[in-house]
Design an enzyme around this catalytic site. Structure first.
Site, PDB file in Angstrom:
ATOM      1  N   GLY A 295       0.844  -1.187   0.000  1.00  0.00           N
ATOM      2  CA  GLY A 295       0.000   0.000   0.000  1.00  0.00           C
ATOM      3  C   GLY A 295       0.874   1.230   0.000  1.00  0.00           C
ATOM      4  O   GLY A 295       2.051   1.143   0.330  1.00  0.00           O
TER       5      GLY A 295
ATOM      6  N   CYS B 270       5.497  -5.986   1.439  1.00  0.00           N
ATOM      7  CA  CYS B 270       5.809  -4.554   1.366  1.00  0.00           C
ATOM      8  C   CYS B 270       5.189  -3.804   2.559  1.00  0.00           C
ATOM      9  O   CYS B 270       5.614  -3.997   3.682  1.00  0.00           O
ATOM     10  CB  CYS B 270       5.384  -3.994   0.012  1.00  0.00           C
ATOM     11  SG  CYS B 270       6.090  -2.386  -0.323  1.00  0.00           S
ATOM     12  N   TYR B 271       4.170  -2.978   2.326  1.00  0.00           N
ATOM     13  CA  TYR B 271       3.527  -2.292   3.453  1.00  0.00           C
ATOM     14  C   TYR B 271       3.043  -3.311   4.487  1.00  0.00           C
ATOM     15  O   TYR B 271       3.180  -3.102   5.698  1.00  0.00           O
ATOM     16  CB  TYR B 271       2.351  -1.455   2.926  1.00  0.00           C
ATOM     17  CG  TYR B 271       1.572  -0.714   3.992  1.00  0.00           C
ATOM     18  CD1 TYR B 271       2.022   0.495   4.488  1.00  0.00           C
ATOM     19  CD2 TYR B 271       0.371  -1.242   4.487  1.00  0.00           C
ATOM     20  CE1 TYR B 271       1.303   1.181   5.467  1.00  0.00           C
ATOM     21  CE2 TYR B 271      -0.357  -0.558   5.463  1.00  0.00           C
ATOM     22  CZ  TYR B 271       0.118   0.656   5.945  1.00  0.00           C
ATOM     23  OH  TYR B 271      -0.604   1.329   6.906  1.00  0.00           O
TER      24      TYR B 271
ATOM     25  N   HIS C  84       8.168  -7.800  -3.769  1.00  0.00           N
ATOM     26  CA  HIS C  84       6.843  -8.177  -4.282  1.00  0.00           C
ATOM     27  C   HIS C  84       6.877  -9.536  -4.984  1.00  0.00           C
ATOM     28  O   HIS C  84       7.216  -9.598  -6.177  1.00  0.00           O
ATOM     29  CB  HIS C  84       6.350  -7.105  -5.264  1.00  0.00           C
ATOM     30  CG  HIS C  84       5.960  -5.834  -4.587  1.00  0.00           C
ATOM     31  ND1 HIS C  84       4.694  -5.621  -4.094  1.00  0.00           N
ATOM     32  CD2 HIS C  84       6.672  -4.733  -4.282  1.00  0.00           C
ATOM     33  CE1 HIS C  84       4.637  -4.434  -3.523  1.00  0.00           C
ATOM     34  NE2 HIS C  84       5.828  -3.865  -3.621  1.00  0.00           N
TER      35      HIS C  84
ATOM     36  N   GLU D  27       4.439 -11.192  -6.032  1.00  0.00           N
ATOM     37  CA  GLU D  27       3.344 -11.291  -7.014  1.00  0.00           C
ATOM     38  C   GLU D  27       3.720 -10.699  -8.367  1.00  0.00           C
ATOM     39  O   GLU D  27       3.005 -10.887  -9.350  1.00  0.00           O
ATOM     40  CB  GLU D  27       2.086 -10.604  -6.458  1.00  0.00           C
ATOM     41  CG  GLU D  27       2.104  -9.080  -6.445  1.00  0.00           C
ATOM     42  CD  GLU D  27       2.843  -8.470  -5.259  1.00  0.00           C
ATOM     43  OE1 GLU D  27       3.661  -9.179  -4.633  1.00  0.00           O
ATOM     44  OE2 GLU D  27       2.645  -7.271  -4.972  1.00  0.00           O
TER      45      GLU D  27
ATOM     46  N   ASP E 150     -16.438 -11.520 -22.080  1.00  0.00           N
ATOM     47  CA  ASP E 150     -17.185 -11.554 -20.817  1.00  0.00           C
ATOM     48  C   ASP E 150     -18.685 -11.775 -21.025  1.00  0.00           C
ATOM     49  O   ASP E 150     -19.275 -12.694 -20.451  1.00  0.00           O
ATOM     50  CB  ASP E 150     -16.991 -10.252 -20.025  1.00  0.00           C
ATOM     51  CG  ASP E 150     -15.541 -10.017 -19.634  1.00  0.00           C
ATOM     52  OD1 ASP E 150     -14.736 -10.964 -19.761  1.00  0.00           O
ATOM     53  OD2 ASP E 150     -15.223  -8.900 -19.212  1.00  0.00           O
TER      54      ASP E 150
ATOM     55  N   LYS F 244     -10.250 -11.918 -15.209  1.00  0.00           N
ATOM     56  CA  LYS F 244     -10.291 -12.022 -16.674  1.00  0.00           C
ATOM     57  C   LYS F 244      -9.594 -13.282 -17.207  1.00  0.00           C
ATOM     58  O   LYS F 244     -10.122 -13.977 -18.074  1.00  0.00           O
ATOM     59  CB  LYS F 244      -9.629 -10.776 -17.270  1.00  0.00           C
ATOM     60  CG  LYS F 244      -9.764 -10.664 -18.760  1.00  0.00           C
ATOM     61  CD  LYS F 244     -11.094 -10.051 -19.111  1.00  0.00           C
ATOM     62  CE  LYS F 244     -11.240  -9.851 -20.606  1.00  0.00           C
ATOM     63  NZ  LYS F 244     -12.445  -9.037 -20.886  1.00  0.00           N
TER      64      LYS F 244
END
Ligand code: XMP
Length: 515
Positions: free
Chosen positions: A51, A82-83, A169, A171, A226, A371
């Site tokens: 964040g 991180c945060y 990170h 991710e 979608d 998605k």
């Protein structure tokens, strides 16, 4: 589930997606979730996201004490990123301070212990960093397990609890072993078994719809993945006789897009398909309009009117409509960000239909999926690959790729150019490697020479970007020879174009689309 507490980092959704890619179900919850809401997510492991805030600043986002205590007292597996890493260290008595320099980009991480979270990764590995605050002191119960030149506490663990923090990170794709580290946390630290497979979950959603729905459903299908996938799921649940599909041609679609959509619907066994050609109406209403927001408003309003009119007509003729199917996906439903609250948003064009036919219920078969998951489901339902692999295409269509006024001539040029660019990208294999690739028509003419003659024609901008989620994007650094070939085809084959520019701006500050 794996509960990802969202502290407002742009990466919170990305963490949840990565966890799902590893076949563990994850949900995003607001950082200040109450204990009741938190427990409703049935969390088996918890991740605190990154964040933008500084934890020592008054009012910075913190989890509720009751939630944090529940996690710690119940020895729940917890990973801070991180945060989140700084937050856990600080809540357990460590100290976080602002350093005089930021650590941003790739760093070399040195792993200090053989901890399970680093299982199968080398002692030295590249990680993605993005911070200025850092954990500078740890209490007795926490110990450093990895460092970089810049951050001594690049990762820590609790000595007796399954609690971890990483400053980098995992991710983000740039982190070499990020995926392995997340997988290690979930399997080895939390002891979870991968058991979430998107095709199975989609099958469950369909059976659930089958039990729950009885009556007719209405759906607007654009040509994108979608709305089409949502329509097929409902079709599988209630049968082709009960689903009514409307496709509106706005005139702002790509070459043969309406034809392709109608053919696909037929192939997929839809029986009640209604085509509305409203291209003239859209063009008329857009005449003389140059303001981008005004263009978007007109398109949205016109679409709503056209769809609602068709819906009313069908309701008069056939009647018995009980459901309106919407292709909302998970990120549309859960707004990311520290203040984001889970909200079901009804798309504006659907509001108009809801007013026209009172009593309709909104059905959103895709509201739990990202998605990339929708693409997997689409494939498993037999939706053609050409549609499944398609790049995102904006709702207002080619209108946001024509700078300024939309005219029939500009649409003709852009449609043809779009077809050529797509062909070349598909053929070369670059299509799958970039997020989006398209031409935009700049409404300026420039001087050129074609043959022996001076020409005065439109300039096209080629926009090609790489991205994870469209929030940020970088322009793609493609080989000159390939770009040269695409540009040659554009000026040779598209009448009215004599110049092609390559857009070399990132997002931010530019957006992906031109308007
Ligand atoms: P921008 O231009 O804001 O686009 O960087 C981010 C992503 O969103 C798509 N986009 C839209 N999608 N309706 C949509 O469904 C819209 O009005 C719209 N505008 C932009 C764009 O293609 C990119 O992927």
């Amino acid at each position: 589930s794996v509960a990802v507490l969202d502290f407002g980092g742009q990466y919170a959704h990305l963490i949840a997606r990565r966890v799902r890619e590893l076949n563990f179900y994850s949900v995003l919850v607001p950082y200040d979730v109450t204990l009741d809401e938190f427990l409703q997510a049935s969390p088996l492991a918890v991740i605190f996201s990154g964040g933008p805030a500084s934890i020592y600043v008054e009012g910075s986002p913190k989890p509720r004490r009751e939630v944090f205590e529940y996690i710690i007292n119940n020895r729940m597996p917890l990973l801070g990123i991180c945060y989140g890493h700084q937050l856990i260290a600080s809540m357990l008595g460590g100290r976080v301070a602002r350093k005089d320099k930021a650590e941003y980009g790739l760093s070399v991480l040195r792993v200090l212990t053989g901890d399970p979270i680093f299982h199968g990764t080398p002692a030295s590995q590249r990680v993605w960093m993005s911070h200025r605050d850092a954990v500078v002191w740890l209490p007795e119960e926490l110990e450093v397990i990895a460092s970089t030149d810049y951050s001594e506490v690049a990762a820590f663990r609790h000595k007796t609890l399954p609690v971890y923090g990483v400053q980098f990170h995992p991710e983000v794709r740039h982190t070499e072993y990020g995926r392995v580290i997340l997988d290690n946390f979930l399997r080895r630290v939390a002891g979870l078994k991968p058991n979430w497979f998107v095709e199975d979950v989609a099958a469950e959603v369909i059976s659930d719809l089958r039990r729950r729905l009885s009556g007719k459903a209405l759906v607007a299908v654009s040509g994108g993945v979608d709305s089409l996938t949502a329509a097929v799921m409902v079709q599988r649940a209630i049968g082709s006789d009960n689903i009514y599909v409307v496709h509106v041609n706005t005139g702002l679609l790509r070459e043969s897009e309406s034809d392709r959509t109608l053919k696909t619907l037929e192939k997929l066994g839809f029986k009640n398909v209604f085509y509305v050609d409203a291209s003239r109406l859209f063009l008329e209403r857009l005449r003389g309009v140059t303001d981008p927001e005004e263009k978007r408003r007109i398109i949205a309003k016109t679409f709503a009117e056209v769809f609602a009119e068709k819906a009313l007509e069908l309701n008069r003729k056939v009647g018995g409509f009980k459901y309106l199917v919407q292709g909302t996906i998970y990120p549309d439903r859960v707004e990311s960000g520290a203040t984001g609250k889970a909200t079901a948003r009804i798309k504006s064009h659907h509001n108009v239909v809801m007013e026209a036919i009172p009593g309709l219920e909104i059905v959103e078969p895709l509201s739990e999926f990202y998605k990339d998951e929708v693409r997997k489901i689409a494939r498993s339902l037999g939706i053609p690959d050409e549609i499944v692999t398609q790049h995102p295409f904006p709702g207002p269509g080619l209108a946001v790729r024509i700078v300024g006024e939309v005219t029939e001539e500009k649409l003709r040029i852009l449609r043809k150019a779009t077809r050529i660019v797509e062909e070349e990208f598909r053929k070369s294999g670059f299509y799958e490697r970039v997020w989006q690739a398209f031409p935009a028509l700049l409404s300026i003419r420039t001087v050129g020479v074609k043959g022996d003659e001076r020409s005065y024609e439109y300039a096209l901008a080629l926009r090609v970007v790489e991205s994870e989620d469209a929030m940020t994007a970088s322009f793609a650094k493609l080989p000159w020879e390939f770009l040269e070939h695409v540009a040659e085809r554009l000026v040779n084959e598209v009448e009215g174009v004599n110049r092609v520019l390559y857009d070399i701006t990132h997002k931010p500050p530019a957006t992906i689309e031109f308007e």
